[in-house]
Design a protein around this motif. Structure first.
Motif, PDB file in Angstrom:
ATOM      1  N   PRO A   1       8.489  47.837 -80.150  1.00  0.00           N
ATOM      2  CA  PRO A   1       7.510  46.999 -79.448  1.00  0.00           C
ATOM      3  C   PRO A   1       6.268  46.752 -80.295  1.00  0.00           C
ATOM      4  O   PRO A   1       5.845  47.616 -81.085  1.00  0.00           O
ATOM      5  CB  PRO A   1       7.180  47.824 -78.195  1.00  0.00           C
ATOM      6  N   LYS A   2       5.678  45.577 -80.128  1.00  0.00           N
ATOM      7  CA  LYS A   2       4.506  45.202 -80.908  1.00  0.00           C
ATOM      8  C   LYS A   2       3.361  46.195 -80.707  1.00  0.00           C
ATOM      9  O   LYS A   2       2.649  46.535 -81.660  1.00  0.00           O
ATOM     10  CB  LYS A   2       4.046  43.790 -80.516  1.00  0.00           C
ATOM     11  N   GLU A   3       3.181  46.683 -79.479  1.00  0.00           N
ATOM     12  CA  GLU A   3       2.090  47.614 -79.207  1.00  0.00           C
ATOM     13  C   GLU A   3       2.246  48.888 -80.031  1.00  0.00           C
ATOM     14  O   GLU A   3       1.271  49.416 -80.577  1.00  0.00           O
ATOM     15  CB  GLU A   3       2.041  47.967 -77.713  1.00  0.00           C
ATOM     16  N   LEU A   4       3.490  49.367 -80.128  1.00  0.00           N
ATOM     17  CA  LEU A   4       3.738  50.583 -80.909  1.00  0.00           C
ATOM     18  C   LEU A   4       3.538  50.317 -82.393  1.00  0.00           C
ATOM     19  O   LEU A   4       2.948  51.138 -83.104  1.00  0.00           O
ATOM     20  CB  LEU A   4       5.158  51.085 -80.641  1.00  0.00           C
ATOM     21  N   MET A   5       4.025  49.169 -82.879  1.00  0.00           N
ATOM     22  CA  MET A   5       3.839  48.846 -84.288  1.00  0.00           C
ATOM     23  C   MET A   5       2.363  48.724 -84.638  1.00  0.00           C
ATOM     24  O   MET A   5       1.922  49.166 -85.707  1.00  0.00           O
ATOM     25  CB  MET A   5       4.572  47.553 -84.632  1.00  0.00           C
ATOM     26  N   ASP A   6       1.580  48.165 -83.741  1.00  0.00           N
ATOM     27  CA  ASP A   6       0.137  48.052 -83.992  1.00  0.00           C
ATOM     28  C   ASP A   6      -0.497  49.432 -84.123  1.00  0.00           C
ATOM     29  O   ASP A   6      -1.353  49.659 -84.986  1.00  0.00           O
ATOM     30  CB  ASP A   6      -0.539  47.276 -82.858  1.00  0.00           C
ATOM     31  N   VAL A   7      -0.070  50.367 -83.260  1.00  0.00           N
ATOM     32  CA  VAL A   7      -0.600  51.735 -83.329  1.00  0.00           C
ATOM     33  C   VAL A   7      -0.207  52.388 -84.650  1.00  0.00           C
ATOM     34  O   VAL A   7      -1.033  53.027 -85.317  1.00  0.00           O
ATOM     35  CB  VAL A   7      -0.086  52.565 -82.135  1.00  0.00           C
ATOM     36  N   LEU A   8       1.055  52.217 -85.055  1.00  0.00           N
ATOM     37  CA  LEU A   8       1.518  52.821 -86.294  1.00  0.00           C
ATOM     38  C   LEU A   8       0.811  52.218 -87.501  1.00  0.00           C
ATOM     39  O   LEU A   8       0.378  52.944 -88.414  1.00  0.00           O
ATOM     40  CB  LEU A   8       3.034  52.637 -86.430  1.00  0.00           C
ATOM     41  N   MET A   9       0.681  50.893 -87.527  1.00  0.00           N
ATOM     42  CA  MET A   9       0.013  50.254 -88.661  1.00  0.00           C
ATOM     43  C   MET A   9      -1.443  50.675 -88.756  1.00  0.00           C
ATOM     44  O   MET A   9      -1.975  50.907 -89.848  1.00  0.00           O
ATOM     45  CB  MET A   9       0.116  48.734 -88.536  1.00  0.00           C
ATOM     46  N   GLU A  10      -2.117  50.801 -87.615  1.00  0.00           N
ATOM     47  CA  GLU A  10      -3.510  51.258 -87.607  1.00  0.00           C
ATOM     48  C   GLU A  10      -3.614  52.684 -88.135  1.00  0.00           C
ATOM     49  O   GLU A  10      -4.531  53.027 -88.891  1.00  0.00           O
ATOM     50  CB  GLU A  10      -4.067  51.178 -86.180  1.00  0.00           C
ATOM     51  N   GLY A  34       7.603  71.412 -87.613  1.00  0.00           N
ATOM     52  CA  GLY A  34       6.875  70.169 -87.421  1.00  0.00           C
ATOM     53  C   GLY A  34       6.214  70.103 -86.061  1.00  0.00           C
ATOM     54  O   GLY A  34       6.106  71.101 -85.344  1.00  0.00           O
ATOM     55  N   LEU A  35       5.759  68.903 -85.705  1.00  0.00           N
ATOM     56  CA  LEU A  35       5.113  68.642 -84.431  1.00  0.00           C
ATOM     57  C   LEU A  35       5.844  67.496 -83.740  1.00  0.00           C
ATOM     58  O   LEU A  35       6.650  66.800 -84.361  1.00  0.00           O
ATOM     59  CB  LEU A  35       3.642  68.263 -84.644  1.00  0.00           C
ATOM     60  N   PHE A  36       5.558  67.300 -82.455  1.00  0.00           N
ATOM     61  CA  PHE A  36       6.139  66.155 -81.760  1.00  0.00           C
ATOM     62  C   PHE A  36       5.102  65.541 -80.832  1.00  0.00           C
ATOM     63  O   PHE A  36       4.188  66.215 -80.356  1.00  0.00           O
ATOM     64  CB  PHE A  36       7.405  66.545 -80.986  1.00  0.00           C
ATOM     65  N   LEU A  37       5.230  64.235 -80.617  1.00  0.00           N
ATOM     66  CA  LEU A  37       4.335  63.481 -79.754  1.00  0.00           C
ATOM     67  C   LEU A  37       5.159  62.566 -78.867  1.00  0.00           C
ATOM     68  O   LEU A  37       6.321  62.263 -79.166  1.00  0.00           O
ATOM     69  CB  LEU A  37       3.354  62.647 -80.577  1.00  0.00           C
ATOM     70  N   ASP A  38       4.533  62.110 -77.789  1.00  0.00           N
ATOM     71  CA  ASP A  38       5.189  61.138 -76.917  1.00  0.00           C
ATOM     72  C   ASP A  38       5.083  59.759 -77.557  1.00  0.00           C
ATOM     73  O   ASP A  38       3.991  59.300 -77.923  1.00  0.00           O
ATOM     74  CB  ASP A  38       4.523  61.139 -75.537  1.00  0.00           C
ATOM     75  N   LEU A  39       6.214  59.108 -77.708  1.00  0.00           N
ATOM     76  CA  LEU A  39       6.263  57.831 -78.413  1.00  0.00           C
ATOM     77  C   LEU A  39       5.473  56.748 -77.689  1.00  0.00           C
ATOM     78  O   LEU A  39       4.794  55.932 -78.321  1.00  0.00           O
ATOM     79  CB  LEU A  39       7.719  57.390 -78.583  1.00  0.00           C
ATOM     80  N   LYS A  40       5.547  56.721 -76.366  1.00  0.00           N
ATOM     81  CA  LYS A  40       4.968  55.617 -75.610  1.00  0.00           C
ATOM     82  C   LYS A  40       3.465  55.752 -75.404  1.00  0.00           C
ATOM     83  O   LYS A  40       2.754  54.748 -75.368  1.00  0.00           O
ATOM     84  CB  LYS A  40       5.670  55.502 -74.249  1.00  0.00           C
TER      85      LYS A  40
END
Length: 273
Positions: A75-84, A170-176
């Motif tokens: 999703p675009k929202e997730l890609m924006d978070v990753l790119m930031e 390692g660590l883990f996070l919620d993707l959404k």
């Protein structure tokens, strides 16, 4: 043919799971063999081209990002978070992404429709693996001793993410729901705290010291071909569930307890009168 018939009639089950230093110990009969790493191969030199030059030039470290086939589109929202997140880190990121590249892709990020994951994880500059937590990818990360940040999507990936965390790999996070700040903090923690790399590399050395997976597989297959697998299976496999769980015994005890309670109750009433 039902799955239950296949389960009971199969001479042996080979499970692609590691239970020594990445998972919890499991009690199992000999017809279940946990043989992890059948696909493990040492890292090969990267193919000449953009990927090789990008990885070789990662002086501050390389981070491999792949969600496998779990996400057909991100999703675009997730890609924006990753790119930031990636833009504000000094490392280089190479990410498997099979869609139109976002306009805000930073200069330290390479998006490719396919990447040689195993060879990248074994690259000298690789410092971290951001993954969805698939079993095969996690085993490759262990094989090469690379700490992992897991963003699980579905199925066993949530369990895999937690086992990597509990083992210190390692660590883990919620993707959404994770923000750029949270992902940035997790990446920084994994890169700067040496305990994660130390833990995962110790597990890697343990795995490499174990019997070679292909030889173990060959041994068990040949063993079953020679002798069959009946001597490896517990007799409980042939029992119906009510016998396996001793429901008849439980029912007898429950009825006996009820009758005894009723008798005591009646005796107490008669005594009270």
């Amino acid at each position: 043919t039902t799955f239950d018939q296949i389960y009971k009639d199969s001479e042996m089950w080979i499970i692609n799971m590691e239970t020594v230093c990445s998972d919890q110990p499991r009690v199992h009969a000999f017809h279940y063999q946990f043989i992890a790493g059948l696909g493990w191969t040492p890292a090969k030199p990267l193919p000449a081209g953009n990927i090789q030059s990008f990885a070789d030039g990662a002086d501050n470290g390389l981070i491999v990002v792949s969600f496998g086939s779990a996400l057909k589109t991100i999703p675009k929202e997730l890609m924006d978070v990753l790119m930031e997140t990636f833009e504000n880190l000094p490392q280089r990121f190479i990410m498997r992404f099979d869609s139109e590249h976002p306009a805000n892709t930073p200069s330290n990020v390479m998006l490719v429709s396919w990447l040689p994951q195993n060879d990248l994880l074994g690259h000298n500059n690789t410092r971290l693996f951001i993954t969805h937590g698939g079993n095969n990818g996690q085993l490759e990360g262990l094989f090469h001793g690379v700490p992992m940040l897991t963003l699980p999507v579905f199925g066993d990936q949530f369990y895999n993410a937690r086992r990597a965390f509990l083992r210190g790999h390692g660590l883990f996070l919620d993707l959404k729901s994770s923000s750029a700040r949270q992902i940035h903090g997790a990446i920084t923690e994994l890169l700067l705290n040496p305990k994660y790399r130390k833990s995962v590399q110790r597990c890697s050395r343990i795995l490499l010291d174990m019997p070679e997976p292909r030889k173990a597989l060959s041994f068990w297959v040949n063993h079953v071909l020679k002798f069959g697998g009946s001597h490896l299976k517990p007799s409980s496999m042939q029992l119906p569930l009510w016998k396996f769980f001793m429901l008849d015994v439980a029912a007898f005890l429950a009825v006996s307890a009820a009758i005894m309670s009723a008798c005591i109750f009646m005796c107490c009433r008669c005594t009270a009168k």
